[in-house]
Design a protein around this motif. Sequence first.
Motif, PDB file in Angstrom:
ATOM      1  N   TRP A 174       0.619  -1.515   0.373  1.00 51.04           N
ATOM      2  CA  TRP A 174       0.022   0.453  -0.200  1.00 51.04           C
ATOM      3  C   TRP A 174       0.382   1.565   0.114  1.00 51.04           C
ATOM      4  N   ARG A 175       0.717   2.043  -1.259  1.00 53.92           N
ATOM      5  CA  ARG A 175       0.920   3.426  -0.924  1.00 53.92           C
ATOM      6  C   ARG A 175      -0.194   4.867  -0.943  1.00 53.92           C
ATOM      7  N   GLU A 176       0.241   5.659  -1.089  1.00 55.20           N
ATOM      8  CA  GLU A 176      -0.363   7.222  -0.701  1.00 55.20           C
ATOM      9  C   GLU A 176       0.242   8.113  -1.498  1.00 55.20           C
ATOM     10  N   ASP A 177      -0.266   8.921  -2.236  1.00 51.19           N
ATOM     11  CA  ASP A 177      -0.538  10.665  -2.919  1.00 51.19           C
ATOM     12  C   ASP A 177      -1.325  11.031  -2.498  1.00 51.19           C
ATOM     13  N   ALA A 178      -0.678  11.906  -1.529  1.00 45.90           N
ATOM     14  CA  ALA A 178      -1.524  12.780  -1.130  1.00 45.90           C
ATOM     15  C   ALA A 178      -1.419  14.264  -0.884  1.00 45.90           C
ATOM     16  N   GLY A 179      -1.500  15.540  -0.652  1.00 47.51           N
ATOM     17  CA  GLY A 179      -1.624  17.083  -0.781  1.00 47.51           C
ATOM     18  C   GLY A 179      -2.967  17.621  -1.056  1.00 47.51           C
ATOM     19  N   LEU A 180      -2.350  19.161  -1.043  1.00 46.68           N
ATOM     20  CA  LEU A 180      -3.023  19.997  -1.652  1.00 46.68           C
ATOM     21  C   LEU A 180      -3.805  20.698  -2.653  1.00 46.68           C
ATOM     22  N   LEU A 181      -4.715  21.064  -2.947  1.00 45.82           N
ATOM     23  CA  LEU A 181      -4.927  21.565  -4.687  1.00 45.82           C
ATOM     24  C   LEU A 181      -4.911  22.334  -3.625  1.00 45.82           C
ATOM     25  N   VAL A 182      -3.761  23.656  -4.581  1.00 41.94           N
ATOM     26  CA  VAL A 182      -4.708  25.413  -4.008  1.00 41.94           C
ATOM     27  C   VAL A 182      -4.809  26.287  -4.875  1.00 41.94           C
ATOM     28  N   TYR A 183      -5.010  25.485  -7.110  1.00 39.16           N
ATOM     29  CA  TYR A 183      -5.459  26.570  -7.481  1.00 39.16           C
ATOM     30  C   TYR A 183      -7.243  26.582  -7.413  1.00 39.16           C
ATOM     31  N   LYS A 184      -7.397  28.191  -7.148  1.00 42.90           N
ATOM     32  CA  LYS A 184      -8.495  28.011  -6.470  1.00 42.90           C
ATOM     33  C   LYS A 184      -9.775  28.204  -7.539  1.00 42.90           C
ATOM     34  N   ASP A 185      -9.119  28.566  -8.956  1.00 49.68           N
ATOM     35  CA  ASP A 185      -9.968  28.966 -10.216  1.00 49.68           C
ATOM     36  C   ASP A 185     -10.561  27.391 -10.709  1.00 49.68           C
ATOM     37  N   HIS A 186      -9.443  26.505  -9.995  1.00 50.29           N
ATOM     38  CA  HIS A 186      -9.778  25.297 -10.290  1.00 50.29           C
ATOM     39  C   HIS A 186     -10.688  24.308  -9.637  1.00 50.29           C
ATOM     40  N   LEU A 187     -10.937  24.690  -8.517  1.00 49.49           N
ATOM     41  CA  LEU A 187     -11.205  24.432  -7.104  1.00 49.49           C
ATOM     42  C   LEU A 187     -13.024  24.811  -6.953  1.00 49.49           C
ATOM     43  N   PRO A 188     -14.160  23.867  -6.532  1.00 52.64           N
ATOM     44  CA  PRO A 188     -13.952  22.700  -6.131  1.00 52.64           C
ATOM     45  C   PRO A 188     -13.588  21.903  -6.850  1.00 52.64           C
ATOM     46  N   VAL A 189     -13.316  20.416  -6.161  1.00 48.00           N
ATOM     47  CA  VAL A 189     -13.044  19.005  -7.395  1.00 48.00           C
ATOM     48  C   VAL A 189     -14.868  18.935  -7.106  1.00 48.00           C
ATOM     49  N   ARG A 190     -15.122  18.269  -8.430  1.00 49.31           N
ATOM     50  CA  ARG A 190     -16.741  18.505  -8.852  1.00 49.31           C
ATOM     51  C   ARG A 190     -16.806  16.685  -9.222  1.00 49.31           C
ATOM     52  N   GLN A 191     -15.841  15.891  -9.887  1.00 49.55           N
ATOM     53  CA  GLN A 191     -15.831  14.242 -10.257  1.00 49.55           C
ATOM     54  C   GLN A 191     -14.111  14.224 -10.059  1.00 49.55           C
ATOM     55  N   VAL A 192     -14.295  12.608 -10.524  1.00 49.90           N
ATOM     56  CA  VAL A 192     -12.668  11.940 -10.080  1.00 49.90           C
ATOM     57  C   VAL A 192     -13.049  10.688 -10.769  1.00 49.90           C
ATOM     58  N   MET A 193     -12.254  10.783 -12.059  1.00 51.00           N
ATOM     59  CA  MET A 193     -11.648   9.331 -12.650  1.00 51.00           C
ATOM     60  C   MET A 193     -10.483   9.076 -12.110  1.00 51.00           C
ATOM     61  N   VAL A 194     -11.435   7.563 -11.868  1.00 51.71           N
ATOM     62  CA  VAL A 194      -9.769   6.882 -12.034  1.00 51.71           C
ATOM     63  C   VAL A 194      -9.488   5.409 -12.682  1.00 51.71           C
ATOM     64  N   GLY A 195      -8.479   5.501 -13.496  1.00 48.09           N
ATOM     65  CA  GLY A 195      -8.448   4.050 -14.348  1.00 48.09           C
ATOM     66  C   GLY A 195      -7.566   3.122 -14.142  1.00 48.09           C
ATOM     67  N   ASP A 196      -7.553   2.956 -13.195  1.00 43.59           N
ATOM     68  CA  ASP A 196      -6.211   1.224 -12.585  1.00 43.59           C
ATOM     69  C   ASP A 196      -6.360   0.704 -12.141  1.00 43.59           C
ATOM     70  N   THR A 197      -7.986   0.457 -11.790  1.00 40.69           N
ATOM     71  CA  THR A 197      -7.866  -0.819 -10.377  1.00 40.69           C
ATOM     72  C   THR A 197      -8.757  -1.681 -11.227  1.00 40.69           C
ATOM     73  N   SER A 198      -8.812  -1.798 -12.520  1.00 38.45           N
ATOM     74  CA  SER A 198      -9.263  -3.287 -13.181  1.00 38.45           C
ATOM     75  C   SER A 198      -8.784  -4.334 -12.900  1.00 38.45           C
ATOM     76  N   ARG A 199      -7.722  -4.352 -13.342  1.00 40.95           N
ATOM     77  CA  ARG A 199      -6.094  -5.598 -12.769  1.00 40.95           C
ATOM     78  C   ARG A 199      -6.716  -6.735 -11.735  1.00 40.95           C
ATOM     79  N   ALA A 200      -6.012  -6.994 -11.275  1.00 37.45           N
ATOM     80  CA  ALA A 200      -5.764  -8.571 -10.584  1.00 37.45           C
ATOM     81  C   ALA A 200      -5.386  -7.840  -9.784  1.00 37.45           C
ATOM     82  N   GLY A 201      -6.158  -7.849  -8.177  1.00 33.97           N
ATOM     83  CA  GLY A 201      -4.781  -7.682  -6.987  1.00 33.97           C
ATOM     84  C   GLY A 201      -4.703  -5.483  -6.852  1.00 33.97           C
ATOM     85  N   SER A 202      -5.582  -5.718  -8.069  1.00 36.10           N
ATOM     86  CA  SER A 202      -5.788  -3.712  -7.821  1.00 36.10           C
ATOM     87  C   SER A 202      -6.791  -3.119  -6.650  1.00 36.10           C
TER      88      SER A 202
END
Length: 1311
Positions: free
Chosen positions: A739-767
């Motif tokens: 298990w690893r993690e990438d975390a942090g703050l998004l700070v460019y306010k003209d892009h905020l807030p996060v409205r959708q997240v598209m996750v694309g690499d969770t279909s493999r076995a063990g993912s």
Amino acid sequence: MSSVLLPVLCSIIITTCKAASSVSRRCEDILATPLPYSSFTSSSVYAQSYGAGYAKLNRNQGAGGWSPSDTDRYQWLQVDLGARKQVVAIATQGRYSSSDWTSKYQLLYSDTQKNWRPYLQDGNIWTFEGNVNSDGVVRYQLQHTILARYIRFVPLKKSGGGHVGVRLELYGCSYWADVMSFDGHGIISYRFRSKKMKIVKDVIALKFRTTVGDGVLLHGEGQQGDYISLELRRARLQLSINLGSNQYGSIQGHTSVTSGSLLDDDHWHSVVIQRYRRNVNFTLDHHVHNFRTNGEFGHLDLDYEISFGGLPPSAKSTSGGGENFVGCMEGITYNGDNITNLVRRGKVDTSSFRNLTFSCAESNSFPVFFNSSSFLRLPGQTDSDTLSVSLSFRTWNPNGLLLFTALADGWVEVGMTEGKITVYMNVTQKKNTHIDISSGSSLNDGQWHSVHLNALENYAMLTVDGDESSTVRTAIPVQIMTGGTYYFGGYFPHTTAHTIQRPFQGCMQMIHIDDHLADLRAVEQGLIGSFENVSLDMCAIVDRCVPNYCEHGSRCSQTWDAFSCNCTGTGYTGATCHTSTFQQSCEDYKHQGKTSGSYWIDPDGSGPIQPFKVMCDMTEEKVWTTVKNNLAPQTSVTTADREEKVMLQITYNVTHEQLFSVTSSAEKCEQYVAYACRMSRLLNTPDGEAFTWWVGQANEKHSYWGGSGPGIQKCACGIEHNCTDRKHYCNCDADSLAWREDAGLLVYKDHLPVRQVMVGDTSRAGSDAKLTVGPLRCQGDRNYWNAASFSSPASYLHFSSIRGETSTDIAFYFKTSSSHGVFLENSGTSDILRIELRGGSMVSFSFDVGSERMELVVRSPVPLNDDQWHRVEAEKNVKEVVLQLDGQYREVRLTPPQGHTKLELYSNLYIGASGGQRGFLGCMRALKINGFTLNLEEKATGTPGVNPGCQGHCQSYGTQCKNGGKCVEQYNRYSCDCSLTAYDGPFCTEDVGAYFETGTLVRYDFLPEAAPSVVQEGKSLSGVGVPIEANLTHEELVFSFSTSSAPSILVYISSRTQDYLAVVLRHNGTLQIRYRLGGLTEPFTVNIDHRNMANGQPHTVNLTRNLREIRLQLDHYPVSTYTLPPTSDFEFNLIKSLFLGKVFETGQIDPILIERYNTPGFVGCLSRVELNGVAPLKAALRSGQTAPISTHGILVPSNCGASPLTISPLAESDPWHVETAGAVFTFSEDTSSSHAVNRNSAVIGGVVAVVIFAALCIMVLVIRHMFRHKGSYHTNEAKGAESADCADAAIIVNDPAFTESIDESKKEWFI
């Protein structure tokens, strides 16, 4: 997208308006003067030479104008224009060279000399101001064009010393349109040139006239579910549009809007529908309703045809109605095609019509209009044993008298009581007999209702709205005999003792007496009956709730004369629910002295954005606003389809517009994101296609992650070069089994807030992956502090003119030392609006209302030129005008009945000097007009005599800094410096305290570096010591504590001599004060024997000594005073150290302290510790302060519960007042057993807590260091680049607003 669509629609509207305007300019023909004498008729003439035909402007034939007979009760002058004309203006004179003229009048108009309609303006029957002499010409340009053949001039007020006299002229031009009559069976089916029409723009126009309140005017639909429908429902017009809904139901396109009322009045009404994609302008009789359709589609897909006058046989009703239209239409146009003209030329299918006619039949109705002092008298049969009366009526008033008739013995009244019909019969034959019956409900809704009363033989029947099933029947014990005279609308016989009802205000028609229709035209001609103050052949009922001036979803209700708004549950207040009851931001609440918590905010005040709830964090100097979302932390993300991405929709508890109002005004925003992964890659390489991306504020795709920035497809570890695998720029991109993690703050306010997240690499076995999207956090409110300073009386800022609205509000803060000055001014051709300061204590608000100037003045009991911030709020709406100063001093004035026109302001809005006026000198901030904040700082930049920002906030807000905190001026705000206090927080109100474990002590050494005056004045920084040479004659010691253990030493102050001060808890939990200042063999003690202070509750001690006088206050109880003996010294010589919790010092120390109280030491909480301006505990807890401080043992920061326990004082004595006995120096300790407590588990818990807290503090400091805000001054240089590890880090550290130099694809993404 809407920003692109609106200008296009506006251009269409502007083009249309310009065309209409050009027509109006050309429509200025003289209409009345060329007419023959016979075209002028009147109700009467004063004499033959005063005939109606002489009433032509600037003519002197005959007696020089028209004058009616003095005995004429209903005077009018009528002009027959020969055909329907457009009338745009009227001009009047008095009778030539006479004392006769008309000073007030009204206008009526009609196509048929029947069913007259009054000219309305601003929702009222308009009263024109006429002449003041006989020969002057007064011209009035009509706000709305009259379209009619017949015009009636109705004089209301004559000259002071003469008679009614008039000469007039009408201005306008010809009018022609194809008219069609609809009988309820026929419809017009207009077939398209192609089978299917995919339309992005529509313009539909028509005029209609009807006496039926329900019917379909137009309808079109498509097989895909699109439709457009215009339908009358209960005499209101409903427009329904659906541009498309998807098959899953997630996109619903149906939109329905209602406009108008009382549209079954048999008068012409004009409708225009303009649509460009989803933006629609719906215009009914000059009232425009702008709205945006639901859904996301912009084309109207119609199949085959669009129908007018009803639904085609193949159509299905989309709105539950479906009745065909009955009445007349003219000028039907659809996207440039003149449908009525095509019908006349036989180009359109009209086979469904039984008898197609191109004319409009005259109405058979003859309404009578009653005001508050009118009646109509009609004859009936005399001495009949049957009473039969029926009529139709419409009104807004819940109470009023419809009918009164006297019987041979008694009388009958038919009226309205609380919206229902009531009948009262009093038969006096032999003995008084009272009969009351009632029926119906809510009949004061403005619609036509019928009532029929029938009394014969021995019973009476009452029927309302023809509903025979609900007829009310009652027995009459005696035979009635009619009197033969019937009074309608307001006759009150003075011979009766019955309670007088309020006169009826409204309309009546179809009056039947003895089953015969009353000939009201014969009444008008004076042949039968009589009347007073009624208007015949006219129903001038006005719906005061249409257009609806009640704002923000409030409910409108009305009587005949006025409307009222119910603001309950809207979040707004005022006569029209225009003013928000909430503050604009968390910043606003902070400066009202509020603390952190949940609050409702309304960023645009009176604007369209509704109030919403946010969390306000006020613990820092700048306020944080937090908006939560629906995504739970560590949400699992999985999919079985290798080709499919997983989309997570992030929804918030507020709308998109509400979110944008927070981010756009904030100084900065941030949002925490975290992606925990196991064999699930996040971003891929910086040049490759990202596996995961997110959609922000503007529906744009972003492929950077928390800790990075736009255009940099990296994670935080890639920026800082500390990823677990140095070959990748994200921890998750290493595709590790762990298990690893990438975390942090998004700070460019003209892009905020996060409205959708598209996750694309969770279909493999063990993912496997887990996603966290934290709440949106925004700091500051730029609008609240947006300010400008005016340094010259001739200086000003200018903005675009204030838009003419029915409601206008202006609010701002100001501070000045000047006694006079104009705050702002906006003018037009004749209208003007101004707010100014007068005399140093008054603020005035002046503007035009109709033809009059109105001014409100509020006087303050305190000077306004005191360089303190003051707030001005002004509001003008259709009901009242309000001026408020500092939230408490206000003046309210009702607007005149004809005075709520929109202000016509054309020039620029000037803030400061204008037109030679003396401008405002001082500072102004947070200027908001109609919910929009004007950017004073931006305009002030480069403007002579005006500077952006404002100094001097402390003069107004300095009192907010509590507990000795010092107010510090900043560029556009203020802050509180708490370094001289034992407190912390934005207002120096937060306790600084710590929890002491067994054996913990804090030692503060008084060093000789500081100046001696510091001690004498009691002012010292937390990190500065008191000089060795100082001998104190005054000290003030304040602290709070809570504990459940005793004995212990709370505070001990030592010296380089044997002098000391100690505050201890004895074995029984009582408090003791020990002073030793020399001259005495034993310490002076004060024992508080009446209260156990070791009860786990917070307590406060305030100990002050001045020479020999000692004052002690515990908690909230009265101060007790003690005096040192005369033999005692009064100088505390050479103070050395201050100990908290325990004493650890070499040298000669009072053995009683060490033996009885020092072991095992204080266990509990200490806070607010301060001695003569020195805050030793705060210095120990603030690692950034340089102070002679040392700590031993475990010290855990805590606020200790803050407030002391308040105990009601005893009835007979003060429990805190202690008398020192004769043997004052003899120590007598109460015997009590000490409570031995095993503290091992507490020590272990404390160690763990300290470690966790230290780790959290380090993480917070690292994050704050990375994203610290470096002021408001921005340049294009990459500050901080020289200290950054790489170019990416340099850009991010410099400023989050860095997308100008980084190319990132900006596209709309609809997921």
